[in-house]
Design a protein around this motif. Structure first.
Motif, PDB file in Angstrom:
ATOM      1  N   MET A 185       0.824  -1.202   0.000  1.00  0.00           N
ATOM      2  CA  MET A 185       0.000   0.000   0.000  1.00  0.00           C
ATOM      3  C   MET A 185       0.862   1.257   0.000  1.00  0.00           C
ATOM      4  SD  MET A 185      -2.976   0.926  -0.404  1.00  0.00           S
ATOM      5  CE  MET A 185      -4.435   0.118   0.241  1.00  0.00           C
ATOM      6  N   TYR A 186       1.950   1.186   0.733  1.00  0.00           N
ATOM      7  CA  TYR A 186       2.886   2.306   0.764  1.00  0.00           C
ATOM      8  C   TYR A 186       3.399   2.619  -0.647  1.00  0.00           C
ATOM      9  CZ  TYR A 186       7.395   4.596   1.777  1.00  0.00           C
ATOM     10  OH  TYR A 186       8.470   5.441   1.802  1.00  0.00           O
ATOM     11  N   SER A 187       3.759   1.584  -1.378  1.00  0.00           N
ATOM     12  CA  SER A 187       4.323   1.846  -2.708  1.00  0.00           C
ATOM     13  C   SER A 187       3.231   2.251  -3.696  1.00  0.00           C
ATOM     14  CB  SER A 187       5.151   0.656  -3.200  1.00  0.00           C
ATOM     15  OG  SER A 187       4.380  -0.269  -3.903  1.00  0.00           O
ATOM     16  N   LEU A 219      -6.552  -7.666  -7.348  1.00  0.00           N
ATOM     17  CA  LEU A 219      -7.595  -6.664  -7.591  1.00  0.00           C
ATOM     18  C   LEU A 219      -7.198  -5.323  -6.981  1.00  0.00           C
ATOM     19  CD1 LEU A 219     -10.343  -6.242  -8.894  1.00  0.00           C
ATOM     20  CD2 LEU A 219     -11.409  -6.856  -6.724  1.00  0.00           C
ATOM     21  N   GLN A 220      -6.587  -5.387  -5.821  1.00  0.00           N
ATOM     22  CA  GLN A 220      -6.146  -4.150  -5.161  1.00  0.00           C
ATOM     23  C   GLN A 220      -5.161  -3.365  -6.046  1.00  0.00           C
ATOM     24  OE1 GLN A 220      -3.850  -4.961  -1.623  1.00  0.00           O
ATOM     25  NE2 GLN A 220      -3.476  -2.804  -1.180  1.00  0.00           N
ATOM     26  N   VAL A 221      -4.131  -4.052  -6.518  1.00  0.00           N
ATOM     27  CA  VAL A 221      -3.131  -3.384  -7.358  1.00  0.00           C
ATOM     28  C   VAL A 221      -3.781  -2.857  -8.633  1.00  0.00           C
ATOM     29  CG1 VAL A 221      -1.014  -3.704  -8.694  1.00  0.00           C
ATOM     30  CG2 VAL A 221      -1.235  -4.791  -6.456  1.00  0.00           C
ATOM     31  N   LEU A 231       6.287  -2.197  -4.943  1.00  0.00           N
ATOM     32  CA  LEU A 231       6.978  -3.054  -3.966  1.00  0.00           C
ATOM     33  C   LEU A 231       5.984  -3.980  -3.270  1.00  0.00           C
ATOM     34  CD1 LEU A 231       9.179  -0.308  -2.246  1.00  0.00           C
ATOM     35  CD2 LEU A 231       9.811  -1.803  -4.142  1.00  0.00           C
ATOM     36  N   GLY A 232       6.495  -5.082  -2.750  1.00  0.00           N
ATOM     37  CA  GLY A 232       5.653  -5.939  -1.920  1.00  0.00           C
ATOM     38  C   GLY A 232       4.797  -6.914  -2.706  1.00  0.00           C
TER      39      GLY A 232
END
Lengths: 515, 515
Positions: free
Chosen positions: B317-319, B364-366, B396-397
């Motif tokens: 989420m940060y990236s 789905l989030q990305v 990232l992640g």
């Protein structure tokens, strides 16, 4: 969302289209959204040319949806224009009132000649073609304009469009050759009323859905490697071939034609017949597709008024500045890199190391002014990103070939990598192009190294001969350790691509602080 | 240029590196520039561990160049750190003063354990790996850290690096098997002093130039389709194979190895021998490459301090937020589209239409949060741009596989087009992936249509059964003509990909103005 957004809604005889534009800081416009609905308004005209209640309600629904999107974007100005179906509608005044009541937008019904003029404006301000005939095939009419030295000479609107001619003359699919002939005669007769069209022997530029569809079909047939329509070139005879293919297929088979959308499969025959007839009458030297049309003509006229101009003097530079703004590139750095690399190119041209070729300057201009595009994606694999973006951003006033070569120059690292990257664009390239890319790419790479700090530390560069050795003499007020270090790799490439050694020398400018 | 820029200069035993970062609005950092010079400082140490005058002057020249670039960028803070060569240099205090006099930068000599800790910090805040061993092979030392549940458990620095071991043990190229054995014994013996390493049976994450080179060689051998190093995975045995290949070639033949840069061709044998020995001692389950290292560890620590955190709780989420900021995406719209599509996915999961698979939510989030990336390039061919950018931006992640699938979901239009676009990524995909892409792509497409105006007009969506028919029930305070119209195409796709019909229904929320 940005501050100043404007919209144009074009209520056509086949489709209704919305485009939303953002005003840029250089009087420029960037298309931020668009939406299209196929309403076929001209099919809702009854025998007395009244638009039916059904036609009215469908149109109102679409316009309300478009208005909803404009409101969401907080568009400050919506320009509504209507064309042929509305021009001939007996009940148009009442309908226009209904539209105003429902949306608050006052639609202006454009005279056919105005529509033709806007098509001309869109084309001469987005394609580098000095003389040509624009042909904008709509649902209910076709607008034709002839320009020379980029100036409008003749323009006309004829009341034949892809939808209206289909209704009258294309009663079966496939269309028998004899019926096609009849359709062509009708078009040809109408065109003969405008004798100025005859034998102009210039390029014909196609606008609107029919032209785009023909181009898409052609691109798919030929596995064209670029995803670009605007400025795509075809031979006039290839349009005839496509007309012949579509008219000889039944409707359900046309859905298999790659590049042809389903909602156009019925009207493509009449549409391409009009196009074909215009090409033949003009004895066109070339068919070029314009992705810019009526809506863009309206907007570019507004921009031109702001800039107090009749026509954009330099389409290419205008669109480059537009792209620089959009991607927030460092313009000062970009122009300085262009200067430095041009200074080297000019010196080389004087020495006769490169063939006289006016394209070289344009390629270098595009590559230098947009070389930092790739960094906006990521600072890794920058060259690939620059190459990708230069083939995709809305660049105007250059050919597809120019674009591919400029992209290769901007992302040049080694001749080997360039050869791989350009492999799929072979059909657009000539024999010497890769070595030209290597040469110009080296000049650009060197100029970038010399302005690595983006502070114009190197003010200018000249190529001089010192005791028989080639020397790049740099003017600077500063020490240039970093620049020399980074330039070293490019001097090695220079030796390879020009078959001559060169070294750097600094001519310190007066008032230097760091000597 | 943006306001707040920071830089880290890492004065290593093999190379000196500069990275310039921009501080983002969410405590995030975006790398805006970097520069590297190979100085080989550890080769400038004499028998008394004094750095020679030559070594000092070369280093000073490079640091002055880096400082020149920092000044040009108007960097507000330069953090200078030095590692092994400086740790052991007898004349380091005098040298550090010289550096300060020449550049104004106070370099901090990091203890080896601190260097190891920064490597750990860089990795656990950029790769979604809960347990592993980081190994950072430098020119003069190697830092190793073991973490479990993302927490640091052990860390150590050993004074063997790619440059120093090469000088002592790699006296010929190719290196005879017997001499390689001797080198391996030395390394192995040293590693045996840290018994906690033995048989950890977890992934080993490689940092630094050696690890990157090994990965690049492997990628080129296997024609890896992605241009990404960070998070690239290999089998431990494949490192042994590459070590064997490089050590058996003479120096001039190594320049033919795709992926290996020339200034590393001599030290790659010692470097990969260290790597290989660590992998063997750990009995590594996997070898993963990290493109983030010391410099990133230093910067992420600063970010964490600002955010009052020990570790980033959600790297992904940060990236994503970082990328949203950088590309100026409409975050409210992106999150709303994610909400709507997740609501549908959850309902579908409850019905058991899709296999239990926790990856689905992440994909789905990305895809949802970054679906508008392509529009930043051009509003034409948006899907292609989104696909391209999602494979390139600094995400990232997630695994490379996650990235490819999310890119396909975000750009989904038809299964046919998806199949073509994914063809070259076959090796990263499983049998059901294309149909999962079609299903999630349809949910996302529908959610986008429902938030076409970007105003959250549809507040929420639920999938319910009404008299045996599936209904998507939308909550809204508005009329949804545009949304229904645009959703129609996605409902058709829904029928295809889920083999079930569905229709839309609006549940008007109280206080509606438009009913």
């Amino acid at each position: 969302m940005p501050d100043e957004l404007k919209a144009v809604i074009d209520l056509g005889s086949n489709s209704v289209r919305l485009v939303i534009y953002q005003q840029g800081p250089h009087g420029t416009g960037q298309e931020v959204d668009n939406l299209k609905q196929t309403v076929r308004l001209s099919n809702h005209l009854d025998e007395n040319n009244n638009i039916s209640d059904k036609g009215i309600s469908v149109t109102l629904a679409v316009l309300r949806q478009f208005q909803q999107l404009c409101q969401a974007y907080q568009v400050t100005e919506v320009i509504g224009v209507a064309t042929q179906a509305m021009r001939i509608a007996a009940n148009r005044d009442a309908f226009l009132e209904q539209i105003f009541d429902a949306t608050g937008i006052r639609f202006q019904v454009l005279p056919g000649t105005e529509e033709a003029r806007y098509g001309y404006l869109a084309v001469v301000n987005s394609l580098a073609i000095p003389e040509g005939v624009t042909v904008d095939i709509g649902g209910g009419s076709t607008e034709i304009a002839y320009f020379r030295d980029r100036k409008l000479v003749h323009h006309v609107s004829i009341p034949y469009g892809a939808v209206s001619l289909t209704r009258e003359y294309v009663r079966s699919n496939p269309l028998p050759a004899k019926e096609l002939k009849a359709l062509e005669n009708v078009i040809s007769e109408r065109l003969s009323q405008h004798p100025w069209l005859e034998g102009l022997r210039c390029p014909v530029i196609g606008l609107g859905g029919t032209a785009r569809s023909v181009a898409r079909i052609h691109q798919r047939q030929h596995h064209y490697p670029l995803q670009l329509l605007h400025g795509y070139e075809m031979w006039p005879l290839e349009v005839t071939t496509i007309l012949d293919m579509v008219r000889s297929l039944p409707l359900d088979k046309r859905s298999d034609i790659a590049g042809l959308s389903q909602d156009r499969s019925d009207i493509i025959v009449a549409g391409s017949a009009i196009l074909d007839q215009v090409l033949k009458r003009v004895e066109a030297t070339q068919f070029v597709i314009s992705n810019k049309g009526l809506r863009d003509g309206i907007l570019v006229e507004k921009v031109l008024q702001t800039l107090k101009l009749d026509i954009l003097p330099d389409i290419l530079m205008y669109s480059i500045e537009n792209i620089q703004d959009h991607f927030r590139l460092n313009r000062k750095h970009a122009f300085h890199v262009w200067n430095l690399s041009s200074q080297m190119l000019n010196a080389i041209m004087k020495l006769g190391w490169l063939p006289e070729n006016r394209d070289l300057n344009r390629w270098l201009q595009v590559a230098a002014l947009l070389h930092d595009l790739g960094r906006t994606v990521s600072i890794y694999n920058v060259r690939s990103h620059t190459f990708y973006l230069l083939l995709q951003v809305p660049l105007l006033g250059v050919s597809h070939r120019d674009r591919v070569i400029a992209a290769a120059i901007a992302s040049y690292k080694t001749t080997k990598q360039t050869t791989v990257a350009l492999a799929e664009y072979q059909e657009l390239l000539g024999d010497d192009d890769i070595s030209l890319v290597a040469q110009l790419g080296t000049l650009l790479g060197l100029a970038r190294a010399l302005d690595r700090t983006e502070t114009s530390a190197v003010e200018s560069v000249d190529l001089v001969s010192v005791k028989g050795n080639q020397v790049l003499r740099l003017r600077s007020r500063q020490t240039l350790d970093l620049e020399f270090n980074l330039a070293a790799e490019w001097l090695k490439k220079w030796k390879k691509v020009f078959q001559r050694e060169v070294r750097l020398e600094v001519e310190q400018v007066a008032h230097s602080e760091n000597v």
